[in-house]
Design a protein around this motif. Structure first.
Motif, short mmCIF file in Angstrom:
data_model
loop_
_atom_site.label_atom_id
_atom_site.label_comp_id
_atom_site.label_asym_id
_atom_site.label_seq_id
_atom_site.Cartn_x
_atom_site.Cartn_y
_atom_site.Cartn_z
N GLY A 259 1.75 7.02 -1.23
CA GLY A 259 1.54 8.27 -0.25
C GLY A 259 0.11 8.58 -0.37
N GLN A 260 -0.43 8.56 -1.62
CA GLN A 260 -1.87 8.90 -1.58
C GLN A 260 -2.66 8.04 -1.06
OE1 GLN A 260 -2.96 10.06 -5.69
NE2 GLN A 260 -0.91 10.85 -6.19
N ILE A 261 -2.26 6.88 -0.92
CA ILE A 261 -3.30 5.69 -0.69
C ILE A 261 -3.29 5.95 1.11
CG2 ILE A 261 -3.96 3.41 -0.11
CD1 ILE A 261 -2.26 2.68 -2.97
N VAL A 262 -2.08 6.02 1.56
CA VAL A 262 -1.81 6.18 3.08
C VAL A 262 -2.58 7.51 3.68
CG1 VAL A 262 -0.16 6.29 4.80
CG2 VAL A 262 0.27 4.93 2.91
N ARG A 263 -2.43 8.43 2.87
CA ARG A 263 -3.30 9.73 3.40
C ARG A 263 -4.51 9.54 3.54
NH1 ARG A 263 0.71 12.50 0.34
NH2 ARG A 263 -0.53 12.45 -1.47
N GLU A 264 -5.18 8.64 2.51
CA GLU A 264 -6.55 8.41 2.63
C GLU A 264 -7.03 7.22 3.41
OE1 GLU A 264 -8.98 10.57 1.51
OE2 GLU A 264 -7.90 11.44 -0.41
N LEU A 265 -6.10 6.64 3.80
CA LEU A 265 -6.49 5.43 4.56
C LEU A 265 -6.90 5.56 6.27
CD1 LEU A 265 -6.11 2.14 4.42
CD2 LEU A 265 -3.80 2.67 5.58
N TRP A 266 -6.56 6.69 6.77
CA TRP A 266 -6.72 6.73 8.15
C TRP A 266 -8.36 6.53 8.72
CZ3 TRP A 266 -2.68 4.93 10.06
CH2 TRP A 266 -1.22 5.30 9.34
N PRO A 267 -9.09 7.18 8.08
CA PRO A 267 -10.74 7.24 8.72
C PRO A 267 -11.09 5.75 8.56
CG PRO A 267 -10.41 8.94 7.06
CD PRO A 267 -9.19 8.29 7.00
N PHE A 268 -10.84 4.67 7.35
CA PHE A 268 -11.10 3.60 7.39
C PHE A 268 -10.41 2.78 8.40
CE2 PHE A 268 -11.39 5.35 3.06
CZ PHE A 268 -12.78 5.48 2.93
N LEU A 269 -9.42 2.79 8.67
CA LEU A 269 -8.59 2.04 9.64
C LEU A 269 -9.15 2.48 11.14
CD1 LEU A 269 -6.18 0.06 10.34
CD2 LEU A 269 -4.80 1.86 10.38
N GLY A 270 -9.43 3.57 11.34
CA GLY A 270 -9.80 3.89 12.62
C GLY A 270 -11.24 3.27 12.71
N ALA A 271 -12.30 3.13 11.74
CA ALA A 271 -13.51 2.57 11.79
C ALA A 271 -13.24 1.07 12.14
CB ALA A 271 -14.00 2.82 10.49
N GLN A 272 -12.27 0.37 11.52
CA GLN A 272 -12.04 -0.98 11.65
C GLN A 272 -11.53 -1.15 13.07
OE1 GLN A 272 -9.61 -1.74 8.48
NE2 GLN A 272 -11.02 -2.20 7.03
#
Length: 428
Positions: free
Chosen positions: A390-403
């Motif tokens: 859960g902690q990983i997924v919460r922080e993941l979205w900005p990086f996924l959006g940039a990719q």
């Protein structure tokens, strides 16, 4: 076709490994439709593996394992830290650069995350970065593993689509991989500035930086040797994998003196297990591909797509959306084996450059490795970092959006993928 889909998705829903899912679905259709004698199944498995370029896979895996076992990760990390460690969010930048450098050795996103990623994640947590943020950045940075050469998935792609070569794909992946790494660093800088993540306290002086660079030079030379040797015609991509293995062994054992002979048997076992997993997928997918061909699925899909009257750009956007959704549930390697025989001929009919289309497909399917709920990189990162998902997924979205933004750039600007290989003479 209905039976093929039912068996494939039914067995996958039961949690059966994807290799056996493809094999069981293909064998079921061959038996039920009486397409051929069931002896064809082992024959197709063997013919799928009877390819000289596939020798590159175990050698590249072994080279990466030898470099990891020889603690080359520590050398690359010190070099990356010396380059960017003092800047805002410096350890995050070092994380991205280390993964980028290691991707020129491993060819695997999972190896990047489990090797240097685990070390840098721990260092970031000790420096005060939130555990979820450190793990999310590690998983996102590891995406470049299969994109920057050498790349295992590119070897498999070239075997699946005869309109491209391994050498051409290696060259085509360099600029996209650098763009993704740059996007990760920009995102890390923006977040670090907003949250106040500091850089490292000390910057090495010129003499210390020169010593660190000189110490890292043998590790940094491996991708140069691989790409330079292939482009110079010194060896083929398959032979390059063997050269990389010997080089990794010599550097780890005799130059850095960090690779112990006692660790080699364990390294060989890990290499055999990983190679067997990859080869099982390739062999079983050959059965699946045979059934698709006999049932004329690629031809039917091509006719249907042609009836829609899509432009090349609209086709690529539709492929992007489909692959991003598909990649949520399936790993990149079986995705290539299943979808490329269907989609690549369509792209050719649309006038899309084969190298451009290959990079779009590879980047799409690789992004699926960090897309919940099935992303393989997320699970590997969770295991090595011991951070709750859960902690990983919460922080993941900005990086996924940039990719995804980089993916759109690669889609709209084919020259980002094709300019370098075309300039070097790789038209396919």
């Amino acid at each position: 076709m209905t039976l093929l889909a039912l068996v494939f998705f039914g067995t996958m829903a039961l949690g059966i490994p994807i290799a056996f899912t493809m094999g069981m679905a293909g064998a079921a259709v061959i038996w039920w439709e009486d397409l051929a004698d069931l002896l064809l199944v082992p024959q197709q498995i063997f013919s799928g593996l009877d390819s000289f370029p596939l020798l590159a896979i175990p050698f590249f895996i072994l080279a990466a394992e030898l470099m990891t076992g020889g603690r080359i990760t520590d050398v690359l990390l010190r070099f990356a830290g010396a380059c960017v460690g003092r800047t805002r969010g410096g350890l995050g930048h070092a994380n991205v650069i280390t993964s980028t450098l290691f991707s020129g050795i491993s060819g695997s996103a999972l190896a990047d995350a489990a090797g240097p990623g685990a070390v840098v994640t721990r260092m970031m947590r000790e420096a005060g970065y939130p555990a979820g943020y450190a793990a999310a950045l590690t998983a996102s940075a590891a995406i470049v593993g299969p994109i920057i050469p050498p790349s295992i998935i590119m070897v498999v792609y070239a075997l699946t689509d005869n309109s491209v070569t391994v050498s051409g794909l290696f060259m085509a992946g360099i600029v996209p991989g650098i763009l993704i790494s740059g996007a990760m660093m920009l995102t890390n800088h923006a977040i670090s500035t907003r949250r106040g993540y500091a850089g490292l306290e000390a910057r090495p002086g010129p003499a210390a930086f020169a010593r660190i660079t000189l110490h890292a030079a043998p590790a940094l030379l491996m991708p140069v040797i691989i790409i330079g040797g292939i482009h110079g015609g010194v060896f083929t991509p398959t032979e390059a994998s063997a050269v990389a293995t010997v080089y990794a062994l010599l550097v780890g054992r005799y130059l850095y003196r960090t690779l112990e002979w006692s660790a080699v048997p364990t390294i060989l076992v890990r290499t055999c297990v990983m190679t067997a997993s990859v080869m099982m997928i390739i062999g079983m997918s050959n059965i699946f591909g045979y059934v698709l061909t006999v049932l004329q699925v690629p031809q039917a899909a091509g006719e249907w797509l042609g009836s829609l009257g899509l432009s090349a750009l609209m086709f690529l956007l539709a492929v992007n959306l489909f692959l991003l959704l598909f990649g949520i549930f399936m790993e990149p390697l079986p995705g290539v084996m299943i979808l490329v025989p269907i989609l690549a001929p369509m792209a050719t009919l649309m006038g899309v450059d084969p190298l451009h289309f290959a990079i779009v497909v590879i980047v799409n399917l690789t992004l699926g490795m960090i897309t919940p709920p099935v992303g393989g990189l997320l699970f590997v990162t969770q295991i090595v970092s011991r951070v709750p998902m859960g902690q990983i997924v919460r922080e993941l979205w900005p990086f996924l959006g940039a990719q995804i933004l980089v993916l759109l750039l690669l889609t709209f600007l084919p020259g980002l993928s094709t300019a370098l290989p075309h300039a070097l003479g790789y038209t396919h």
